[in-house]
Design a protein around this motif. Sequence first.
Motif, PDB file in Angstrom:
ATOM      1  N   ALA A  93       0.707  -1.231   0.189  1.00  0.00           N
ATOM      2  CA  ALA A  93      -0.071   0.072   0.250  1.00  0.00           C
ATOM      3  C   ALA A  93       0.963   1.280   0.032  1.00  0.00           C
ATOM      4  O   ALA A  93       2.062   1.178   0.782  1.00  0.00           O
ATOM      5  CB  ALA A  93      -0.893   0.066   1.139  1.00  0.00           C
ATOM      6  N   ALA A  94       0.303   2.345  -0.786  1.00  0.00           N
ATOM      7  CA  ALA A  94       0.949   3.701  -0.473  1.00  0.00           C
ATOM      8  C   ALA A  94      -0.325   4.516   0.045  1.00  0.00           C
ATOM      9  O   ALA A  94       0.104   5.188   0.826  1.00  0.00           O
ATOM     10  CB  ALA A  94       1.211   4.213  -2.179  1.00  0.00           C
ATOM     11  N   ASN A  95      -1.613   4.091  -0.248  1.00  0.00           N
ATOM     12  CA  ASN A  95      -2.714   4.694   0.656  1.00  0.00           C
ATOM     13  C   ASN A  95      -3.116   4.012   1.604  1.00  0.00           C
ATOM     14  O   ASN A  95      -2.572   3.049   1.897  1.00  0.00           O
ATOM     15  CB  ASN A  95      -3.893   4.953  -0.679  1.00  0.00           C
ATOM     16  N   ALA A  96      -3.719   4.889   2.576  1.00  0.00           N
ATOM     17  CA  ALA A  96      -4.345   4.288   3.798  1.00  0.00           C
ATOM     18  C   ALA A  96      -5.683   4.600   4.046  1.00  0.00           C
ATOM     19  O   ALA A  96      -6.018   5.629   4.254  1.00  0.00           O
ATOM     20  CB  ALA A  96      -3.417   4.657   4.934  1.00  0.00           C
ATOM     21  N   PRO A  97      -6.813   3.503   3.879  1.00  0.00           N
ATOM     22  CA  PRO A  97      -6.285   2.128   3.328  1.00  0.00           C
ATOM     23  C   PRO A  97      -5.688   1.883   1.873  1.00  0.00           C
ATOM     24  O   PRO A  97      -6.129   2.821   1.116  1.00  0.00           O
ATOM     25  CB  PRO A  97      -7.578   1.279   3.425  1.00  0.00           C
ATOM     26  N   ASN A  98      -5.180   0.909   1.703  1.00  0.00           N
ATOM     27  CA  ASN A  98      -4.937   0.299   0.156  1.00  0.00           C
ATOM     28  C   ASN A  98      -6.087   0.443  -0.760  1.00  0.00           C
ATOM     29  O   ASN A  98      -7.129  -0.056  -0.186  1.00  0.00           O
ATOM     30  CB  ASN A  98      -4.550  -0.987   0.456  1.00  0.00           C
ATOM     31  N   GLU A  99      -6.104   1.102  -1.686  1.00  0.00           N
ATOM     32  CA  GLU A  99      -7.036   1.024  -3.016  1.00  0.00           C
ATOM     33  C   GLU A  99      -7.091   0.082  -3.880  1.00  0.00           C
ATOM     34  O   GLU A  99      -7.875  -0.030  -4.580  1.00  0.00           O
ATOM     35  CB  GLU A  99      -7.026   2.728  -3.630  1.00  0.00           C
ATOM     36  N   ASP A 100      -5.930  -0.590  -4.035  1.00  0.00           N
ATOM     37  CA  ASP A 100      -5.842  -1.954  -4.663  1.00  0.00           C
ATOM     38  C   ASP A 100      -6.490  -3.125  -4.104  1.00  0.00           C
ATOM     39  O   ASP A 100      -6.708  -3.295  -2.820  1.00  0.00           O
ATOM     40  CB  ASP A 100      -4.478  -2.193  -5.006  1.00  0.00           C
ATOM     41  N   ARG A 101      -7.145  -3.957  -5.019  1.00  0.00           N
ATOM     42  CA  ARG A 101      -7.884  -5.258  -4.533  1.00  0.00           C
ATOM     43  C   ARG A 101      -7.255  -6.268  -5.502  1.00  0.00           C
ATOM     44  O   ARG A 101      -6.928  -6.045  -6.741  1.00  0.00           O
ATOM     45  CB  ARG A 101      -9.175  -5.325  -4.606  1.00  0.00           C
ATOM     46  N   ARG A 102      -7.341  -7.725  -5.120  1.00  0.00           N
ATOM     47  CA  ARG A 102      -6.902  -8.773  -5.969  1.00  0.00           C
ATOM     48  C   ARG A 102      -8.005  -9.623  -5.573  1.00  0.00           C
ATOM     49  O   ARG A 102      -8.588  -9.942  -4.616  1.00  0.00           O
ATOM     50  CB  ARG A 102      -5.590  -9.253  -5.706  1.00  0.00           C
ATOM     51  N   SER A 103      -8.113 -10.857  -6.448  1.00  0.00           N
ATOM     52  CA  SER A 103      -9.288 -11.829  -6.391  1.00  0.00           C
ATOM     53  C   SER A 103      -8.360 -13.130  -7.251  1.00  0.00           C
ATOM     54  O   SER A 103      -7.906 -12.849  -8.309  1.00  0.00           O
ATOM     55  CB  SER A 103     -10.396 -11.512  -7.186  1.00  0.00           C
ATOM     56  N   ALA A 104      -8.734 -14.462  -6.691  1.00  0.00           N
ATOM     57  CA  ALA A 104      -8.358 -15.589  -7.534  1.00  0.00           C
ATOM     58  C   ALA A 104      -9.579 -16.544  -6.983  1.00  0.00           C
ATOM     59  O   ALA A 104      -9.913 -16.723  -5.896  1.00  0.00           O
ATOM     60  CB  ALA A 104      -7.160 -15.881  -7.149  1.00  0.00           C
ATOM     61  N   ALA A 105      -9.883 -17.397  -8.103  1.00  0.00           N
ATOM     62  CA  ALA A 105     -10.955 -18.243  -7.854  1.00  0.00           C
ATOM     63  C   ALA A 105     -11.030 -19.217  -8.840  1.00  0.00           C
ATOM     64  O   ALA A 105     -10.645 -19.097  -9.903  1.00  0.00           O
ATOM     65  CB  ALA A 105     -12.213 -17.508  -7.476  1.00  0.00           C
ATOM     66  N   THR A 106     -11.404 -20.510  -8.596  1.00  0.00           N
ATOM     67  CA  THR A 106     -11.687 -21.452  -9.234  1.00  0.00           C
ATOM     68  C   THR A 106     -13.268 -21.767  -9.444  1.00  0.00           C
ATOM     69  O   THR A 106     -14.032 -21.595  -8.758  1.00  0.00           O
ATOM     70  CB  THR A 106     -11.305 -23.178  -8.572  1.00  0.00           C
ATOM     71  N   CYS A 107     -13.633 -21.718 -10.983  1.00  0.00           N
ATOM     72  CA  CYS A 107     -14.943 -22.069 -11.262  1.00  0.00           C
ATOM     73  C   CYS A 107     -15.286 -23.577 -11.065  1.00  0.00           C
ATOM     74  O   CYS A 107     -14.872 -24.387 -11.626  1.00  0.00           O
ATOM     75  CB  CYS A 107     -15.178 -21.474 -12.868  1.00  0.00           C
ATOM     76  N   LEU A 108     -16.435 -23.556 -10.170  1.00  0.00           N
ATOM     77  CA  LEU A 108     -16.975 -24.912  -9.656  1.00  0.00           C
ATOM     78  C   LEU A 108     -17.999 -25.396 -10.679  1.00  0.00           C
ATOM     79  O   LEU A 108     -18.064 -26.619 -10.573  1.00  0.00           O
ATOM     80  CB  LEU A 108     -17.272 -25.001  -8.236  1.00  0.00           C
ATOM     81  N   GLN A 109     -18.963 -24.421 -11.219  1.00  0.00           N
ATOM     82  CA  GLN A 109     -20.052 -25.088 -11.888  1.00  0.00           C
ATOM     83  C   GLN A 109     -19.697 -24.846 -13.544  1.00  0.00           C
ATOM     84  O   GLN A 109     -20.610 -25.125 -14.336  1.00  0.00           O
ATOM     85  CB  GLN A 109     -21.191 -24.027 -11.652  1.00  0.00           C
ATOM     86  N   SER A 110     -18.353 -24.351 -13.817  1.00  0.00           N
ATOM     87  CA  SER A 110     -18.049 -24.443 -15.207  1.00  0.00           C
ATOM     88  C   SER A 110     -16.444 -24.762 -15.067  1.00  0.00           C
ATOM     89  O   SER A 110     -15.935 -25.570 -14.279  1.00  0.00           O
ATOM     90  CB  SER A 110     -18.149 -23.017 -15.898  1.00  0.00           C
TER      91      SER A 110
END
Length: 539
Positions: free
Chosen positions: A121-138
């Motif tokens: 982070a440089a901002n407080a709070p951090n303004e970046d986000r990240r996501s990761a997931a497996t598709c279970l129904q496809s």
Amino acid sequence: MSARVYSSIFQRASSYALTLPAASYQCSHLVAFSCHPLLAHRCRLSSCSAFRSHHLRNRDEELGNWSQIGRNLSTHQDLNFQLSSVQINSILRSNEQSVSVPEFDGRGLSAVRRFESNHLAANAPNEDRRSAATCLQSKGMLFGVFDGHGGWACAQAVGERLLYYIAVAMMRKHSIEELEKCMEHGRPVLPILQWYKHHSDFTFNRESASLYTDHLRVFWQDLLECEEHDEGMSPHDALACAFKRLDADISLEAQVPLSSDLMKSTAIQVAFAGCTACVAHIGTEGIHVANAGDCRAVLGVQQEDGSWSALPLSQDHNSENQAEVERIKAQHPPSERGTIITDDRLLGVLMPLRAFGDVRFKWSRELQQSILGNLDSRVDLDFLSLYQYTPPNYLTPPYLDANPEITYHKLRPQDRFLILGTDGLWDELGSEEAVRLVGEHLSGIHLQAPLSLSERRLKLGQIHELLLKRRARASPALDSNAATHLIRHGLGTGEYGELCQERLASMLALPEDLARMYRDDITATVVYLNSDLARAPHS
């Protein structure tokens, strides 16, 4: 930097007693440096960005001066730039994530071997986000990076919700029918995604989660009414549909009555803030990348001689992309061609040219004034960081959308990894340099090109400099996580390509209201591909 500006910054910095707890240090954004309240929240929204760009060009010299100042301060001015290696590592590694993916998941081979991620982070709070997931129904896995501006609210909402919209759009109709039956009868719902979250990643409050589930359900009900949805959408169509539908839902939620002040405040914050997004769907056949804004996806390719090259899978949507500038201008009357992009920003304010939220660039003036004017008196606009402000030359909205640009790449044996990064990473590293760093980190082999004809004619001092650069490239990696490796080198690379401990310490120890002037929030995810799939007979 002028003496006046330098003196002002030093006076502000010297007023801080900087403490550095080993595992919890985070930097912040510049609180009130710009000329307008709206522009104080994120340099990407204002002329403050140009100010920051000036400092980025000169910061090596400035940070050296800061380090010297830090050494000369008295003990009563506890501004310490000399972080120990333990402190540096603690700061850099506190948000890192490493996940190994099973080669078989019960439905076939996985296109991903593992992934590594980190953010700083440089901002407080951090303004970046990240996501990761497996598709279970496809099929396939989804990875995303999200860069917020005007606050963190929009990036938080998009990072949590977008992958669900994509996964639902790819589901077959009979699977969606099962979802709907479970909801109707109050039975447990089939899981749609298997998430991979770090303990530092934020989550929603219960009320907002309930609202978002309701609107996701409306989305899949619309899909059920579509006669052509029997087999589900292709990844390309699902990405395009999900980006546009979620942005429309964000806009709608800020306009309709909601059951509580908290939900209304959250919806307003999300809609008036903004975020860019870059999402990759990785399947056994190939990679689809959907990008809206200035995050970036780059493929790491290993050539036959062992060297590395970068293959861009996205284009930055900013004023440097002339095709993007022309696309926006073509949507408005010729009389506005001179005002749509001013000072390299949309209407002179916003740097990315595609984004979620940012309804200030999408709604009519009347709608903006109506929504903000009709808020309950108990809702504090200052607390929500909102102001009765419309960009200049706001004549024929909308000027902004979240429609993604989508690319497809068929996997090949030489395709080894994918880097997803917010623009804070690419401020520090070029695409080729990032791929080289990850490639050499992966292989442990640091290839040195033979001396060119011009290099053979160098003088002794120049040969010494060249040898220093080559030795720097061959230095062993300090981090097992490739995303951390990228961030460390992005912030800490010295004059000869070597890792400079003093420079890195200076960048990490800047006081909260100065850090944002010298760097952005940085998020990086490195996805290692199962290149054996490209050699399989079915491909």
